[in-house]
Design an enzyme around this catalytic site. Structure first.
Site, PDB file in Angstrom:
ATOM      1  N   CYS A 129      27.671 -17.062  30.114  1.00  0.00           N
ATOM      2  CA  CYS A 129      26.300 -16.789  29.662  1.00  0.00           C
ATOM      3  C   CYS A 129      25.349 -17.787  30.323  1.00  0.00           C
ATOM      4  O   CYS A 129      25.168 -17.746  31.531  1.00  0.00           O
ATOM      5  CB  CYS A 129      26.206 -16.850  28.132  1.00  0.00           C
ATOM      6  SG  CYS A 129      27.453 -15.889  27.271  1.00  0.00           S
TER       7      CYS A 129
ATOM      8  N   ASP B  30      25.301  -5.270  27.896  1.00  0.00           N
ATOM      9  CA  ASP B  30      24.746  -6.605  28.100  1.00  0.00           C
ATOM     10  C   ASP B  30      23.270  -6.468  28.441  1.00  0.00           C
ATOM     11  O   ASP B  30      22.899  -6.114  29.557  1.00  0.00           O
ATOM     12  CB  ASP B  30      25.501  -7.310  29.227  1.00  0.00           C
ATOM     13  CG  ASP B  30      25.114  -8.778  29.368  1.00  0.00           C
ATOM     14  OD1 ASP B  30      24.091  -9.179  28.794  1.00  0.00           O
ATOM     15  OD2 ASP B  30      25.841  -9.513  30.055  1.00  0.00           O
TER      16      ASP B  30
ATOM     17  N   HIS C 235      27.918  -8.723  25.709  1.00  0.00           N
ATOM     18  CA  HIS C 235      27.546 -10.041  26.196  1.00  0.00           C
ATOM     19  C   HIS C 235      28.204 -11.105  25.324  1.00  0.00           C
ATOM     20  O   HIS C 235      28.152 -11.044  24.099  1.00  0.00           O
ATOM     21  CB  HIS C 235      26.028 -10.212  26.159  1.00  0.00           C
ATOM     22  CG  HIS C 235      25.575 -11.532  26.705  1.00  0.00           C
ATOM     23  ND1 HIS C 235      25.474 -11.789  28.050  1.00  0.00           N
ATOM     24  CD2 HIS C 235      25.214 -12.680  26.073  1.00  0.00           C
ATOM     25  CE1 HIS C 235      25.060 -13.028  28.232  1.00  0.00           C
ATOM     26  NE2 HIS C 235      24.905 -13.588  27.042  1.00  0.00           N
TER      27      HIS C 235
END
Length: 262
Positions: free
Chosen positions: A151, A198, A230
């Site tokens: 991330c 995502d 995500h």
């Protein structure tokens, strides 16, 4: 039947990975851990707190700088995944990118300002911390450094493999805020694990990232995992077979990438 096949595949991949780590043989075949107690230690080096996880060999030749999501080294899953890289044979170091104050576990907390948080932890703040973590690895005697990021940290894995930044190869799971120029200026191989769902890297952006990677001179890989969202590379719901497969496969994707290119 499906879960059994998945387990067999991952066991086979894990065994192959262990076989590839010839310079650092590992006896423990339980490579990736989703739960349990982290086994690494925290050290303060040059003003930066590092979570350090060591492999079961005395002189690893490759180090991994583990760049966390916004939940930082304080998140147990991040420490456990760093430990998993250590079990795969890498000296692994995760810098505290947020100086002890990561994002809250609930990003929807009305008292948390995501925009302000990210602005306070941009490249001008993060890059020097990562440089110190890489310097720690080099001082420990490794020959090569691989960067793995998740991330928020995925962007910095790419930045770490730019010319002169110190990493030799990069892996990023569902990277966020990754800029075009940070892709085009990589000086080492880069691999990406993408989530099916995502909002920070939707299909159109994923296609752009692939096209940009194709315009570099470096080896690259982009893998897409169905049934994932995500954050799956770290915080997957492992009771869901697809998410568990995605998280474990992304981990082995990173390790195999490093074995191939570092």
């Amino acid at each position: 039947m499906r879960a059994s096949s998945t387990s067999l595949l991952l066991w086979s991949i894990g065994s192959a990975v262990l076989g590839l780590t010839k310079s650092c043989p590992i006896a423990d075949t339980s490579i990736i851990a989703h739960t349990g107690t982290p086994v690494g230690t925290e050290e303060v080096v040059d003003g930066v707190t590092l979570y350090v996880s060591k492999p079961g060999c005395k002189a690893p030749k490759v180090g991994v700088v583990y760049l966390t999501d916004v939940f930082g080294i304080q998140l147990a899953e991040n420490k456990l995944l760093a430990d998993s890289f250590a079990r795969a044979g890498y000296l692994t170091v995760a810098p505290d990118l947020f100086n002890g104050t990561p994002a809250p576990s609930d990003l929807n907390d009305p008292t948390f300002n995501t925009t302000a948080f990210l602005a306070a932890h941009g490249p001008d703040v993060a890059d020097p911390l990562i440089a110190k973590a890489i310097a720690y690895l080099r001082a420990a005697g490794v020959d090569k450094v691989a960067a793995t990021g998740y991330c928020y940290g995925g962007r910095y894995a790419f930045r770490s493999v730019a010319e002169g930044k110190g990493a030799d190869a990069a892996f990023a799971a569902h990277p966020s805020l990754l800029e075009d120029g940070e892709i085009l200026t990589i000086a080492g191989p880069a691999s990406v694990a993408a989530a099916e769902t995502d909002s920070l890297m939707p299909p159109a952006r994923r296609a752009q990232i692939e096209a940009l990677l194709a315009n570099t001179t470096q080896p690259y890989q982009v893998s897409l995992y169905s049934g994932t969202q995500h954050g799956f590379g770290v915080r997957a719901n492992v009771s869901d077979p697809e998410q568990k497969f995605g998280k474990e496969s992304a981990f082995f994707q990173a390790v195999r990438w490093f074995e191939a290119w570092v």
